[in-house]
Enzyme design. Structure first.
Site, PDB file in Angstrom:
ATOM      1  N   TRP A 351       3.801 -57.711  -4.444  1.00  0.00           N
ATOM      2  CA  TRP A 351       2.563 -57.803  -5.225  1.00  0.00           C
ATOM      3  C   TRP A 351       2.048 -56.423  -5.625  1.00  0.00           C
ATOM      4  O   TRP A 351       1.193 -56.280  -6.483  1.00  0.00           O
ATOM      5  CB  TRP A 351       1.481 -58.588  -4.457  1.00  0.00           C
ATOM      6  CG  TRP A 351       0.844 -57.828  -3.302  1.00  0.00           C
ATOM      7  CD1 TRP A 351       1.487 -57.268  -2.245  1.00  0.00           C
ATOM      8  CD2 TRP A 351      -0.551 -57.548  -3.102  1.00  0.00           C
ATOM      9  NE1 TRP A 351       0.588 -56.666  -1.387  1.00  0.00           N
ATOM     10  CE2 TRP A 351      -0.679 -56.824  -1.889  1.00  0.00           C
ATOM     11  CE3 TRP A 351      -1.708 -57.846  -3.817  1.00  0.00           C
ATOM     12  CZ2 TRP A 351      -1.909 -56.393  -1.387  1.00  0.00           C
ATOM     13  CZ3 TRP A 351      -2.936 -57.404  -3.311  1.00  0.00           C
ATOM     14  CH2 TRP A 351      -3.022 -56.701  -2.115  1.00  0.00           C
ATOM     15  N   ASP A 352       2.635 -55.391  -5.022  1.00  0.00           N
ATOM     16  CA  ASP A 352       2.279 -54.005  -5.342  1.00  0.00           C
ATOM     17  C   ASP A 352       2.322 -53.768  -6.858  1.00  0.00           C
ATOM     18  O   ASP A 352       1.526 -53.004  -7.408  1.00  0.00           O
ATOM     19  CB  ASP A 352       3.269 -53.025  -4.693  1.00  0.00           C
ATOM     20  CG  ASP A 352       3.406 -53.194  -3.193  1.00  0.00           C
ATOM     21  OD1 ASP A 352       3.182 -54.298  -2.695  1.00  0.00           O
ATOM     22  OD2 ASP A 352       3.755 -52.211  -2.514  1.00  0.00           O
ATOM     23  N   GLU A 481      -2.670 -57.311   6.952  1.00  0.00           N
ATOM     24  CA  GLU A 481      -1.613 -57.990   7.710  1.00  0.00           C
ATOM     25  C   GLU A 481      -1.806 -57.851   9.221  1.00  0.00           C
ATOM     26  O   GLU A 481      -0.965 -58.284   9.996  1.00  0.00           O
ATOM     27  CB  GLU A 481      -0.245 -57.446   7.287  1.00  0.00           C
ATOM     28  CG  GLU A 481       0.101 -57.844   5.858  1.00  0.00           C
ATOM     29  CD  GLU A 481       1.417 -57.251   5.365  1.00  0.00           C
ATOM     30  OE1 GLU A 481       1.923 -56.315   5.996  1.00  0.00           O
ATOM     31  OE2 GLU A 481       1.921 -57.731   4.336  1.00  0.00           O
ATOM     32  N   LYS A 594      -5.700 -53.232   8.592  1.00  0.00           N
ATOM     33  CA  LYS A 594      -4.576 -52.402   8.135  1.00  0.00           C
ATOM     34  C   LYS A 594      -4.849 -51.795   6.767  1.00  0.00           C
ATOM     35  O   LYS A 594      -4.554 -50.632   6.505  1.00  0.00           O
ATOM     36  CB  LYS A 594      -3.321 -53.275   8.073  1.00  0.00           C
ATOM     37  CG  LYS A 594      -2.082 -52.555   7.595  1.00  0.00           C
ATOM     38  CD  LYS A 594      -0.897 -53.512   7.471  1.00  0.00           C
ATOM     39  CE  LYS A 594       0.374 -52.770   7.055  1.00  0.00           C
ATOM     40  NZ  LYS A 594       1.468 -53.672   6.709  1.00  0.00           N
ATOM     41  N   GLN A 595      -5.362 -52.597   5.849  1.00  0.00           N
ATOM     42  CA  GLN A 595      -5.519 -52.131   4.471  1.00  0.00           C
ATOM     43  C   GLN A 595      -6.629 -52.910   3.788  1.00  0.00           C
ATOM     44  O   GLN A 595      -7.047 -53.952   4.281  1.00  0.00           O
ATOM     45  CB  GLN A 595      -4.215 -52.315   3.712  1.00  0.00           C
ATOM     46  CG  GLN A 595      -3.833 -53.770   3.455  1.00  0.00           C
ATOM     47  CD  GLN A 595      -2.375 -53.924   3.085  1.00  0.00           C
ATOM     48  OE1 GLN A 595      -1.532 -54.031   3.968  1.00  0.00           O
ATOM     49  NE2 GLN A 595      -2.080 -53.947   1.808  1.00  0.00           N
TER      50      GLN A 595
HETATM   51  C1  BGC Z   1       1.709 -53.938   2.922  1.00  0.00           C
HETATM   52  C2  BGC Z   1       1.862 -54.931   1.788  1.00  0.00           C
HETATM   53  C3  BGC Z   1       2.811 -54.339   0.754  1.00  0.00           C
HETATM   54  C4  BGC Z   1       4.130 -53.913   1.377  1.00  0.00           C
HETATM   55  C5  BGC Z   1       5.030 -53.175   0.393  1.00  0.00           C
HETATM   56  C6  BGC Z   1       3.087 -53.606   3.492  1.00  0.00           C
HETATM   57  O1  BGC Z   1       2.949 -52.675   4.513  1.00  0.00           O
HETATM   58  O2  BGC Z   1       0.906 -54.472   3.937  1.00  0.00           O
HETATM   59  O3  BGC Z   1       0.611 -55.215   1.204  1.00  0.00           O
HETATM   60  O4  BGC Z   1       3.025 -55.271  -0.255  1.00  0.00           O
HETATM   61  O5  BGC Z   1       3.882 -53.035   2.452  1.00  0.00           O
HETATM   62  O6  BGC Z   1       4.424 -52.000  -0.070  1.00  0.00           O
END
Ligand code: BGC
Length: 766
Positions: A351-352, A481, A594-595
């Protein structure tokens, strides 16, 4: 943090050879052109630690999956980008001694990536016993003819006359380091070698990807022999007696073609034709056109920072890699989180792309580039529908979290089955494209089909709770996550409801602007007014978690306040990063994020939330966020800039701008963090400069980070090519191409003349 490279505006320079950091330097000096790319490995043999990696866009392998405990719905395979034929290889010997940095004394060493011109060079002084030699190499992957790469490599004996032998080869007998069962993925098809010309065709064991590499190598005045190694290795061996100080130069031209672009039967002919054209043009002219094309990219997309060379280098490195990774001519290709710089994340699409990368290409490239990124998902709609069905009876389309060809290829249940918010980013990208470009044609052509199937998925995934008269979404993983299987992740509920609403908006738009096309689509999709009405009902009655314990805060999910409310600042730093120090269950039970999660929603749907709401939620969530995804700091930085937290915005920006350059996460040897790179561009353009597009108007609220004298960025918007120069007391807006138009700076409308410039006073107040 580890700083291996000199600080320089345009160059990434490694002075002195550090064998223990060789993999890191190889990642950092990767070059590519959207069609193929290679880590900055040495051309000559190296018996020390190295990761020889050469990758070809869209050529992947469905490796057998490895999971501890099988769950229904898991994909059978994990697709990975393939390490492909080594096209740059040379074996070099001097008076019978193989040149190898592991066995020769390295007296002087410089490996340098010139980002302005897209060229990788090396200059070395090496010693072995009595012999001293100088080696200079220069290589590039053409961004003009993307199937072409070229190398120039010179060996000069410094103190003794020497017999120089250079074997220029193609080696397709390569493997992936991340192969799950140590399998090799390539089979030989055909090969051929004659004087100064050779080729190898190989195909993947599954999926029938064919790759042909053809080379022409020449060394002036040298004797040439043919080396018919084996079915996957061909070489020309050149021998020349060189006087002291006489350089022996090999020039190697390679064409690499695949059956992604050509018929299998035509591969050899195509490769031969292309490599001959390249050879006949000559190394320098070929390089000159490549360099001119790079300069053009910089004309359109440079960000110039005055007063901070480190920041300057950081942002250019990021922009450089965005253009190396994706060039946007082919809607079958996408952006792997590591680009062509490593194998981690399998080179697959996440989804990035929609949530982050799209923004960069929208502002720096022709609209076709962003269009192709959207079209990629439309191409994969059938697989996304199958994927929803596999998720036990869901309707519509669930796009995969990780994919190569539209099928899900990730198998951790909490991500594969639960991180469903990705569907929202894919819908949002359609909105983002339309809103930014003003081009509504995508909606009727392809967008509406994707939106309807996404809306159908959400409508089947929600669950109606009669006694509360609300819709909920249970058992999900949000962007954060570090929590799994939560109920009513605020962001997921928000983006789901938004998808339902936006699909109705597009329906109304088509009813008005393209009624015939809409009729056709309604019929094709079997879409009824009842279904539309149902979506409106879900949107209106979507449940959003709140908690009296934190008034004014959008609760990340049900029960968030039941967790122990401690802040990152209260943690002993030895616990960080949590993902390397804590057990998974401890992470999941903790409050740490985490984000960007709630903040991702505030960023995406920025117009819906007041500054007070953004501020309150930033104040609440940022102290609980560990930013252990490289996607995180940029979103927080953008919101911080918007609410006037200038210092915080800069601090967060710095976390991503030089992430790889300073190896902050201690993992750059695996490859670069491409999404974080786009994130730092977003922090400047969306954050510091406050770029927004709403109601067909472009607006900015620029601020200048402390320590920067000024910054300028270049962008395109609806045919206008614009330079924005933010200085301490003024903002200059210049237009190099385009009609006169008006835009908004700090809330005031200003007129930019055609091919002209205006200056407006800077205002730091928000
Ligand atoms: C992130 C995801 C991301 C993936 C690839 C993961 O660590 O939590 O949101 O899509 O990395 O960059």
């Amino acid at each position: 943090m580890k700083r291996l490279f000199e600080v320089n505006e345009w160059k990434i320079t490694e002075l002195g050879f550090n064998p223990e950091d060789n993999r890191l330097a190889e990642s950092m000096t990767s070059i590519g052109n959207g069609h193929m790319g290679m880590r900055g490995t040495f051309e000559e043999e190296y018996t020390g630690d190295t990761h020889q990696g050469m990758y070809v866009a869209g050529v992947y392998y469905p490796d057998k999956t490895r999971v501890g405990w099988w769950k229904n719905g898991y994909p059978e395979y994990f697709a990975k980008v393939l390490n492909a034929v080594n096209i740059m290889g040379l074996k070099v010997s001097v008076n019978g001694k193989a040149v190898d940095l592991n066995t020769w004394e390295v007296v002087d060493f410089k490996r340098e990536l010139d980002m302005q011109h897209g060229v990788l060079t090396r200059a070395m002084l090496l010693k072995h016993g009595e012999e001293e030699i100088k080696v200079e190499s220069k290589r590039f992957f053409s961004i003009v003819d993307k199937e072409i790469a070229a190398l120039q490599y010179t060996v000069t004996p410094v103190n003794l006359e020497a017999e120089i032998v250079i074997e220029s080869y193609l080696d397709a007998d390569v493997e992936n380091e991340d192969s799950n069962y140590d399998e090799k993925f390539w089979l030989p098809v055909e090969h051929g070698i004659e004087e100064r010309f050779g080729y190898v065709t190989s195909k993947t064991k599954k999926l029938d990807w064919h790759v042909t590499a053809a080379m022409i190598t020449d060394v002036e005045g040298a004797r040439c022999e043919v080396v018919d190694g084996n079915t996957q290795y061909v070489a020309n061996r050149f021998t020349k007696q060189a006087a002291v100080g006489e350089g022996v130069t090999v020039e190697k031209f390679v064409a690499l073609v695949t059956n992604r672009d050509h018929e299998i039967d035509a591969l050899l002919e195509q490769a031969m034709k292309r490599v001959h054209v390249a050879f006949e043009s000559g190394f320098e002219p070929l390089l000159a056109t490549h360099e001119a094309a790079w300069l053009h990219h910089w004309e359109e997309a440079d960000v110039k920072i005055e007063g901070d060379v480190e920041a300057q280098q950081g942002i250019r490195f990021n922009i450089f890699h965005m253009f190396q990774t994706y060039t946007g001519e082919d809607s079958r290709l996408n952006i792997g989180p590591k680009g062509f710089t490593g194998e981690k994340y399998g080179g697959a699409t996440y989804w990035d792309t929609e949530a982050y990368c799209l923004n960069f290409y929208l502002a720096t490239s022709k609209p076709e580039v962003a269009w192709n990124l959207l079209k990629y998902r439309h191409n994969q709609l059938p697989q996304a529908k199958e994927n929803a069905d596999k998720n036990v009876g869901m309707k519509g389309a669930l796009y995969p979290m990780v994919t190569m060809n539209g099928e899900e290829c990730h198998n951790e249940w909490e991500i594969t089955h639960e991180e469903i918010h990705r569907n929202g980013a894919i819908a949002h990208a359609i909105y983002n494209y339309t809103n930014y470009t003003g081009d509504t044609s995508y909606l009727g052509q392809y967008g509406f089909e994707v939106l309807v199937e996404i809306a159908r998925y959400w409508a089947s995934r929600v669950n109606y709770v009669p006694h509360k008269d609300v819709y909920m979404i249970l058992g999900v993983t949000g962007p954060n996550e570090y929590e799994n299987n939560v109920n009513n992740n605020w962001y997921t509920n928000l983006i789901a409801a938004w998808c339902l609403e936006y699909t109705q908006t597009v329906h109304r738009h088509l009813a008005q602007e393209e009624p015939e096309r809409l009729q056709e689509l309604m019929h094709q999709l079997a879409l009824t007014d009842e279904e539309l009405a149902k979506w409106a009902d879900i949107d209106a009655k979507m449940y959003y978690p709140k908690d009296e314990a934190a008034p004014g805060i959008f609760m990340q999910q049900d029960g968030f306040m039941d967790k122990e409310q401690i802040l990152v600042a209260e943690l002993d730093p030895k616990h960080l990063p949590l993902n390397q120090n804590w057990s998974w269950d401890r992470i999941l039970r903790s409050v740490f994020i985490k984000q960007a999660d709630v903040l991702q929603g505030l960023y995406f749907l920025t117009d819906r939330f007041s500054l007070e709401e953004k501020k309150a939620n930033f104040d609440f969530y940022e102290p609980r966020t560990v930013h252990e995804s490289s996607l995180s700091p940029c979103i927080y930085s953008i919101i911080a800039a918007e609410v006037g937290y200038e210092e915080k915005a800069v601090e967060l920006y710095q976390r991503s701008a030089r992430l790889d350059l300073d190896n902050y996460n201690n993992d750059t040897e695996d490859g670069l963090h491409i999404t974080s790179m786009v994130g730092s561009w977003m922090s400047i353009v969306h954050g510091f400069a406050g770029l927004r597009v709403a109601n067909d108007t472009l607006s900015f609220k620029p601020m200048l980070p402390k320590g920067w004298t000024s910054y300028t960025f270049r962008m395109q918007w609806r045919g206008h090519h614009i330079h924005i120069h933010v200085q301490p007391n003024a903002v200059e807006i210049a237009q190099t191409e385009g009609e006169a138009f008006s835009l908004n700076v700090h809330g005031t409308t200003v007129e930019v003349p055609a091919s002209g410039q205006i200056t407006v006073p800077a205002s730091m107040t928000v």
